[in-house]
Motif scaffolding. Structure first.
Motif, PDB file in Angstrom:
ATOM      1  N   ASN A 246       4.465   8.007   3.148  1.00  0.00           N
ATOM      2  CA  ASN A 246       3.641   9.170   3.515  1.00  0.00           C
ATOM      3  C   ASN A 246       2.333   9.188   2.738  1.00  0.00           C
ATOM      4  O   ASN A 246       1.258   9.467   3.294  1.00  0.00           O
ATOM      5  CB  ASN A 246       4.421  10.461   3.275  1.00  0.00           C
ATOM      6  N   LEU A 247       2.401   8.901   1.435  1.00  0.00           N
ATOM      7  CA  LEU A 247       1.200   8.893   0.605  1.00  0.00           C
ATOM      8  C   LEU A 247       0.243   7.775   1.022  1.00  0.00           C
ATOM      9  O   LEU A 247      -0.980   7.908   0.912  1.00  0.00           O
ATOM     10  CB  LEU A 247       1.584   8.728  -0.867  1.00  0.00           C
ATOM     11  N   ARG A 248       0.810   6.669   1.513  1.00  0.00           N
ATOM     12  CA  ARG A 248      -0.017   5.560   1.997  1.00  0.00           C
ATOM     13  C   ARG A 248      -0.921   6.015   3.131  1.00  0.00           C
ATOM     14  O   ARG A 248      -2.045   5.505   3.288  1.00  0.00           O
ATOM     15  CB  ARG A 248       0.918   4.434   2.450  1.00  0.00           C
ATOM     16  N   GLN A 249      -0.455   6.999   3.900  1.00  0.00           N
ATOM     17  CA  GLN A 249      -1.237   7.505   5.034  1.00  0.00           C
ATOM     18  C   GLN A 249      -2.118   8.688   4.652  1.00  0.00           C
ATOM     19  O   GLN A 249      -2.946   9.123   5.453  1.00  0.00           O
ATOM     20  CB  GLN A 249      -0.288   7.936   6.163  1.00  0.00           C
ATOM     21  N   ARG A 261      -5.578   0.808  -3.295  1.00  0.00           N
ATOM     22  CA  ARG A 261      -5.294  -0.542  -2.791  1.00  0.00           C
ATOM     23  C   ARG A 261      -4.031  -0.596  -1.944  1.00  0.00           C
ATOM     24  O   ARG A 261      -3.860  -1.493  -1.126  1.00  0.00           O
ATOM     25  CB  ARG A 261      -5.164  -1.516  -3.968  1.00  0.00           C
ATOM     26  N   PHE A 262      -3.132   0.398  -2.118  1.00  0.00           N
ATOM     27  CA  PHE A 262      -1.888   0.390  -1.356  1.00  0.00           C
ATOM     28  C   PHE A 262      -2.063   0.956   0.052  1.00  0.00           C
ATOM     29  O   PHE A 262      -1.183   0.798   0.899  1.00  0.00           O
ATOM     30  CB  PHE A 262      -0.817   1.195  -2.088  1.00  0.00           C
ATOM     31  N   ALA A 263      -3.188   1.621   0.298  1.00  0.00           N
ATOM     32  CA  ALA A 263      -3.401   2.244   1.608  1.00  0.00           C
ATOM     33  C   ALA A 263      -3.522   1.203   2.716  1.00  0.00           C
ATOM     34  O   ALA A 263      -3.246   1.501   3.885  1.00  0.00           O
ATOM     35  CB  ALA A 263      -4.651   3.123   1.574  1.00  0.00           C
ATOM     36  N   GLU A 264      -3.915   0.000   2.362  1.00  0.00           N
ATOM     37  CA  GLU A 264      -4.129  -1.043   3.367  1.00  0.00           C
ATOM     38  C   GLU A 264      -2.899  -1.915   3.584  1.00  0.00           C
ATOM     39  O   GLU A 264      -2.932  -2.851   4.391  1.00  0.00           O
ATOM     40  CB  GLU A 264      -5.315  -1.913   2.959  1.00  0.00           C
ATOM     41  N   LEU A 265      -1.817  -1.636   2.885  1.00  0.00           N
ATOM     42  CA  LEU A 265      -0.599  -2.415   3.068  1.00  0.00           C
ATOM     43  C   LEU A 265       0.011  -2.144   4.438  1.00  0.00           C
ATOM     44  O   LEU A 265      -0.082  -1.033   4.969  1.00  0.00           O
ATOM     45  CB  LEU A 265       0.430  -2.054   1.990  1.00  0.00           C
ATOM     46  N   THR A 266       0.624  -3.141   5.012  1.00  0.00           N
ATOM     47  CA  THR A 266       1.414  -2.905   6.218  1.00  0.00           C
ATOM     48  C   THR A 266       2.650  -2.100   5.831  1.00  0.00           C
ATOM     49  O   THR A 266       2.989  -1.979   4.640  1.00  0.00           O
ATOM     50  CB  THR A 266       1.859  -4.227   6.849  1.00  0.00           C
ATOM     51  N   GLU A 267       3.347  -1.551   6.819  1.00  0.00           N
ATOM     52  CA  GLU A 267       4.541  -0.775   6.508  1.00  0.00           C
ATOM     53  C   GLU A 267       5.579  -1.640   5.795  1.00  0.00           C
ATOM     54  O   GLU A 267       6.212  -1.192   4.822  1.00  0.00           O
ATOM     55  CB  GLU A 267       5.137  -0.164   7.776  1.00  0.00           C
ATOM     56  N   GLU A 268       5.737  -2.860   6.249  1.00  0.00           N
ATOM     57  CA  GLU A 268       6.703  -3.757   5.614  1.00  0.00           C
ATOM     58  C   GLU A 268       6.315  -4.039   4.163  1.00  0.00           C
ATOM     59  O   GLU A 268       7.164  -4.032   3.265  1.00  0.00           O
ATOM     60  CB  GLU A 268       6.784  -5.066   6.398  1.00  0.00           C
TER      61      GLU A 268
END
Length: 317
Positions: A246-249, A261-268
């Motif tokens: 959720n925080l990634r989004q 930097r974690f915002a651009e990670l894929t869900e996996e």
């Protein structure tokens, strides 16, 4: 006549949710659905039913404890001829990362501030007493952030001791979850509150400080009531991963975020990263430092897989 069956000794009496709900008695529900929505943590289940069933009985119990403490203080005042300052009732709330202790603290602050005898309720988190990232880096402790050694424990004990000494003003440092660090020059000012809720991972912990020496004073020595928010580790781990996603989004997308930097990670990739952080940091901290303090609490809220409180355990004395 046959002898009664042996029952294992326990310091706690257990209440299933229905039995605990009945202890609300006639306590009114002072919060609206909109207010409860604003108190809910990311990914948690919280509605008016949860507040009414679990937290209203708890606020009633705490109100009784506060009233008894205030009566004892008045009796002492009469004995000493008005010599001592009134001091706040301090509630400590402990539990794992992602278990919902911050939400519990906010709900209790909102409910307790509605009782007529103690409208001034402050909430402080121990995050403000984390050592600054600069010092953690110097001591090679950034990977241990949240562990006992990552806190300025002397400053935290001093803060609570000042509250209990009756000081007119007490200050606590401010922590930003966005930048993942202490905010320089900022502080929370507390002016003679009736109740202080102190929420954090290790508020119930006792153990050695720097150099392996045992402290003369423990943080929990100053608490009037203590809570532990509990759940099975596999549930907490899942909640942590869900919160990370959720925080990634949301917050991670802020340019100021430490975790940008974690915002651009894929869900996996994000799931793998969250699982790694849990396995290397949060899980070991829970097992080694947080969960062992559970039995020191006066009351334990036991959550089920859906984040709802299923059972309440309360000390008999």
């Amino acid at each position: 006549m046959s002898a009664p069956k042996h029952q294992s000794a326990s310091m706690f009496v257990d209440f299933e949710r229905e039995a605990w709900r009945a202890l609300r008695a006639a306590t009114p529900l002072p919060l609206s659905a909109e207010e409860v929505e604003g108190l809910r943590g990311l990914g948690e289940h919280l509605d008016l039913e949860e507040v009414a069933d679990v937290y209203l009985p708890l606020s009633r119990l705490l109100n009784l404890h506060v009233a008894a403490t205030q009566s004892l203080w008045a009796a002492q005042q009469a004995f000493l001829g008005g010599f001592t300052q009134k001091v706040p009732f301090i509630i400590g709330i402990a539990g794992s990362v992602a278990v919902g202790k911050s939400t519990t603290a906010r709900i209790l602050q909102a409910l307790l501030s509605r009782w007529p005898d103690h409208p001034h309720v402050e909430l402080v988190t121990t995050d403000g007493f984390l050592l600054p990232n600069r010092i953690l880096t110097e001591r090679n402790l950034m990977h241990r952030k949240g562990f006992p050694e990552s806190y300025d424990r002397r400053a935290l004990v001093r803060f609570v001791a000042e509250l209990k000494s009756g000081r007119s003003e007490v200050f606590a440092p401010v922590y930003s979850h966005l930048v993942y660090d202490i905010v320089p020059g900022e502080a929370v000012r507390l002016r003679r509150p009736d109740i202080v809720i102190l929420e954090g991972l290790n508020v119930l912990q006792s153990g050695p400080v720097e150099g392996g020496k045992m402290p003369h004073t423990f943080l929990s020595d100053f608490f009037d009531f203590t809570l532990y928010v509990d759940a099975h580790e596999q549930d907490i781990r899942r909640w942590y991963v869900d919160r990370f996603l959720n925080l990634r989004q949301t917050a991670f997308r802020d340019e100021r975020s430490f975790f940008r930097r974690f915002a651009e990670l894929t869900e996996e990739q994000a799931i793998a990263r969250a699982e790694s952080v849990w396995g290397e940091i949060n899980g070991p901290n829970l097992a080694q430092n947080i969960a062992p303090t559970r039995s020191r609490a006066r009351l334990i809220l036991v959550k089920g897989p859906d984040h709802r409180v299923r059972r309440v355990r309360m000390r008999k004395i």
